[in-house]
Design a protein around this motif. Sequence first.
Motif, PDB file in Angstrom:
ATOM      1  N   LEU A  91      -4.907   3.028  -8.512  1.00  4.96           N
ATOM      2  CA  LEU A  91      -4.368   3.641  -7.292  1.00  4.96           C
ATOM      3  C   LEU A  91      -3.045   4.337  -7.580  1.00  4.96           C
ATOM      4  N   ASP A  92      -2.823   5.475  -6.912  1.00  7.48           N
ATOM      5  CA  ASP A  92      -1.519   6.137  -6.997  1.00  7.48           C
ATOM      6  C   ASP A  92      -0.610   5.590  -5.898  1.00  7.48           C
ATOM      7  N   GLN A  93       0.581   6.205  -5.742  1.00  2.00           N
ATOM      8  CA  GLN A  93       1.550   5.705  -4.764  1.00  2.00           C
ATOM      9  C   GLN A  93       0.997   5.738  -3.344  1.00  2.00           C
ATOM     10  N   ARG A  94       0.242   6.776  -3.007  1.00  4.17           N
ATOM     11  CA  ARG A  94      -0.327   6.849  -1.658  1.00  4.17           C
ATOM     12  C   ARG A  94      -1.365   5.743  -1.440  1.00  4.17           C
ATOM     13  N   GLY A  95      -2.170   5.485  -2.454  1.00  2.65           N
ATOM     14  CA  GLY A  95      -3.168   4.429  -2.341  1.00  2.65           C
ATOM     15  C   GLY A  95      -2.529   3.057  -2.186  1.00  2.65           C
ATOM     16  N   ILE A  96      -1.469   2.819  -2.954  1.00  2.00           N
ATOM     17  CA  ILE A  96      -0.750   1.550  -2.846  1.00  2.00           C
ATOM     18  C   ILE A  96      -0.105   1.422  -1.468  1.00  2.00           C
ATOM     19  N   ALA A  97       0.401   2.545  -0.946  1.00  2.00           N
ATOM     20  CA  ALA A  97       1.004   2.538   0.394  1.00  2.00           C
ATOM     21  C   ALA A  97      -0.032   2.178   1.452  1.00  2.00           C
ATOM     22  N   LEU A  98      -1.233   2.720   1.325  1.00  2.00           N
ATOM     23  CA  LEU A  98      -2.292   2.418   2.292  1.00  2.00           C
ATOM     24  C   LEU A  98      -2.710   0.953   2.201  1.00  2.00           C
ATOM     25  N   PHE A  99      -2.735   0.398   0.990  1.00  2.00           N
ATOM     26  CA  PHE A  99      -3.055  -1.022   0.825  1.00  2.00           C
ATOM     27  C   PHE A  99      -2.010  -1.879   1.538  1.00  2.00           C
ATOM     28  N   ALA A 100      -0.730  -1.558   1.349  1.00  2.00           N
ATOM     29  CA  ALA A 100       0.341  -2.301   2.021  1.00  2.00           C
ATOM     30  C   ALA A 100       0.238  -2.159   3.530  1.00  2.00           C
ATOM     31  N   LEU A 101      -0.173  -0.973   3.978  1.00  2.00           N
ATOM     32  CA  LEU A 101      -0.339  -0.732   5.415  1.00  2.00           C
ATOM     33  C   LEU A 101      -1.439  -1.636   5.977  1.00  2.00           C
ATOM     34  N   ALA A 102      -2.515  -1.796   5.222  1.00  2.00           N
ATOM     35  CA  ALA A 102      -3.586  -2.698   5.655  1.00  2.00           C
ATOM     36  C   ALA A 102      -3.087  -4.131   5.717  1.00  2.00           C
ATOM     37  N   GLY A 103      -2.289  -4.517   4.737  1.00  2.00           N
ATOM     38  CA  GLY A 103      -1.751  -5.878   4.716  1.00  2.00           C
ATOM     39  C   GLY A 103      -0.863  -6.197   5.892  1.00  2.00           C
ATOM     40  N   ALA A 104      -0.272  -5.168   6.507  1.00  2.00           N
ATOM     41  CA  ALA A 104       0.607  -5.386   7.654  1.00  2.00           C
ATOM     42  C   ALA A 104      -0.128  -5.981   8.841  1.00  2.00           C
ATOM     43  N   GLY A 105      -1.468  -5.940   8.814  1.00  2.00           N
ATOM     44  CA  GLY A 105      -2.237  -6.535   9.900  1.00  2.00           C
ATOM     45  C   GLY A 105      -1.978  -8.021  10.069  1.00  2.00           C
ATOM     46  N   ALA A 130      -2.288  -0.423  -9.471  1.00  2.00           N
ATOM     47  CA  ALA A 130      -2.159   0.753 -10.338  1.00  2.00           C
ATOM     48  C   ALA A 130      -2.942   0.575 -11.634  1.00  2.00           C
ATOM     49  N   GLY A 131      -2.852  -0.626 -12.234  1.00  2.00           N
ATOM     50  CA  GLY A 131      -3.492  -0.835 -13.531  1.00  2.00           C
ATOM     51  C   GLY A 131      -4.971  -1.148 -13.455  1.00  2.00           C
ATOM     52  N   ARG A 132      -5.364  -2.038 -12.542  1.00  2.00           N
ATOM     53  CA  ARG A 132      -6.769  -2.480 -12.466  1.00  2.00           C
ATOM     54  C   ARG A 132      -7.634  -1.539 -11.647  1.00  2.00           C
ATOM     55  N   PHE A 133      -7.045  -0.998 -10.558  1.00  2.00           N
ATOM     56  CA  PHE A 133      -7.839  -0.172  -9.644  1.00  2.00           C
ATOM     57  C   PHE A 133      -7.481   1.319  -9.710  1.00  2.00           C
ATOM     58  N   LEU A 168       6.094 -13.096  -4.314  1.00  2.00           N
ATOM     59  CA  LEU A 168       5.362 -13.124  -5.581  1.00  2.00           C
ATOM     60  C   LEU A 168       4.155 -12.189  -5.509  1.00  2.00           C
ATOM     61  N   PHE A 169       3.371 -12.315  -4.456  1.00  2.00           N
ATOM     62  CA  PHE A 169       2.173 -11.497  -4.301  1.00  2.00           C
ATOM     63  C   PHE A 169       2.516 -10.021  -4.179  1.00  2.00           C
ATOM     64  N   TRP A 170       3.473  -9.690  -3.298  1.00  2.00           N
ATOM     65  CA  TRP A 170       3.738  -8.282  -3.018  1.00  2.00           C
ATOM     66  C   TRP A 170       4.579  -7.595  -4.095  1.00  2.00           C
ATOM     67  N   THR A 171       5.165  -8.364  -5.003  1.00  2.00           N
ATOM     68  CA  THR A 171       5.810  -7.762  -6.165  1.00  2.00           C
ATOM     69  C   THR A 171       4.776  -7.423  -7.232  1.00  2.00           C
ATOM     70  N   ALA A 172       3.791  -8.319  -7.425  1.00  2.00           N
ATOM     71  CA  ALA A 172       2.818  -8.134  -8.500  1.00  2.00           C
ATOM     72  C   ALA A 172       1.639  -7.253  -8.107  1.00  2.00           C
ATOM     73  N   VAL A 173       1.231  -7.282  -6.832  1.00  2.00           N
ATOM     74  CA  VAL A 173      -0.009  -6.589  -6.478  1.00  2.00           C
ATOM     75  C   VAL A 173       0.067  -5.071  -6.658  1.00  2.00           C
TER      76      VAL A 173
END
Length: 400
Positions: A253-267, A248-251, A238-243
Amino acid sequence: MTASGQERAEARPGEGMDGAMVLVFALACGAMVANLYYAQALIGLIGPALRLPDSLAGLTVTVTQLGYGAGLLLLASLGDLVENRRLILLTVGGTGLGLAGIAVSGSAAGFLAASFVVGFCAVGAQVLIPLAAHLAEERNRGRVIGNIMGGLIGGIMLARPAANMAAAGFGWRAIFWFSAGLMLVILAMLWRILPRRSPRSGLHYGQILVSTLHLLARQRVLQRRAAYQGLVFAMFNLFWTAVPLLLAGRFGLDQRGIALFALAGAGGALAAPLAGRLADRGLVWQATGLALLGLLLGFLAAGWMAAAGWLLGLAVVAVLLDAATQTNQVAGQRVIYSLAAEARSRLNAGYMTVVFLCGAAGSWLGAFTFTHGGWWATVLTGAGLAVMALLIFATERRPR
């Protein structure tokens, strides 16, 4: 364990796994499961390239998931029937062939057929994990499972940013070629280190499938752990489908920015080994309660972070949610693998089938709630699922 072919020694229960073997198992599980998520990140590129209309573009993701679901039902339980080493090597090889098929596909039909093969064969990861439980010593089984699950969740979390970055530099087919090559490397490593394991269940294939359903229907502990993790995995998806939609809409971010966010979440994957150690110390009940409470607080915090426009805080929440998911998963698998040593593959197949179906429902809920109610609708839905899990957990007697 360095012999090859028929001369390879038969695996003995609890004979132990060295650090190198655990590392290879973790890498193999992570790499195989990551294949389920590459297309999810590239759907906007793959659909037009295959001339799929927007209404059908989602099939590039759905068919892979359907293949994985079919594999969980039809393939994973075979670990209690056929020689495990051969089964694992065949699934890794089949995954590599399917990935190559995706990379060369020139039509939607070819892409979808190859995607189903990839999903079906990626279930080999769910044969490796029960084999690891068979090999691990009882006193550190949780730690071994935790380390391997850390690799698996790392693969899930790294799949999307890896796909986005590869597509940005080399086109959408690049990640599938890369993963096909990685499957060949993993195949070679597993060929060298995997021992043989020939189960002696005395059952035929039909009985194995029926037995899996019977275990799920009769084992109360299995039902409880599947309910916990099913709800948790629904929250995770639920979280990773919506975030990404929020980012993209609230902050902006482009595809690279979203990728970096997901990379941080991998921690959050780093929590899996710690959860395994807690489980080995008999703290499964405490680890489960902590994970479920962490998910509830995490979803509420995610709503506040987004409302305040605090991106860094949202990234911290993502790590917390991933860590809680892994803690509950490792604790649950530590429990179910202790129920019946001769039926570990069937127990895992039933458990993961429930978890996967709940996760798929969570993905749908993430898109639906965000589209129709915004981020707070998604957050409150996740919090509601966490409350449901906590209510079920409240009925479990605390062990002495």
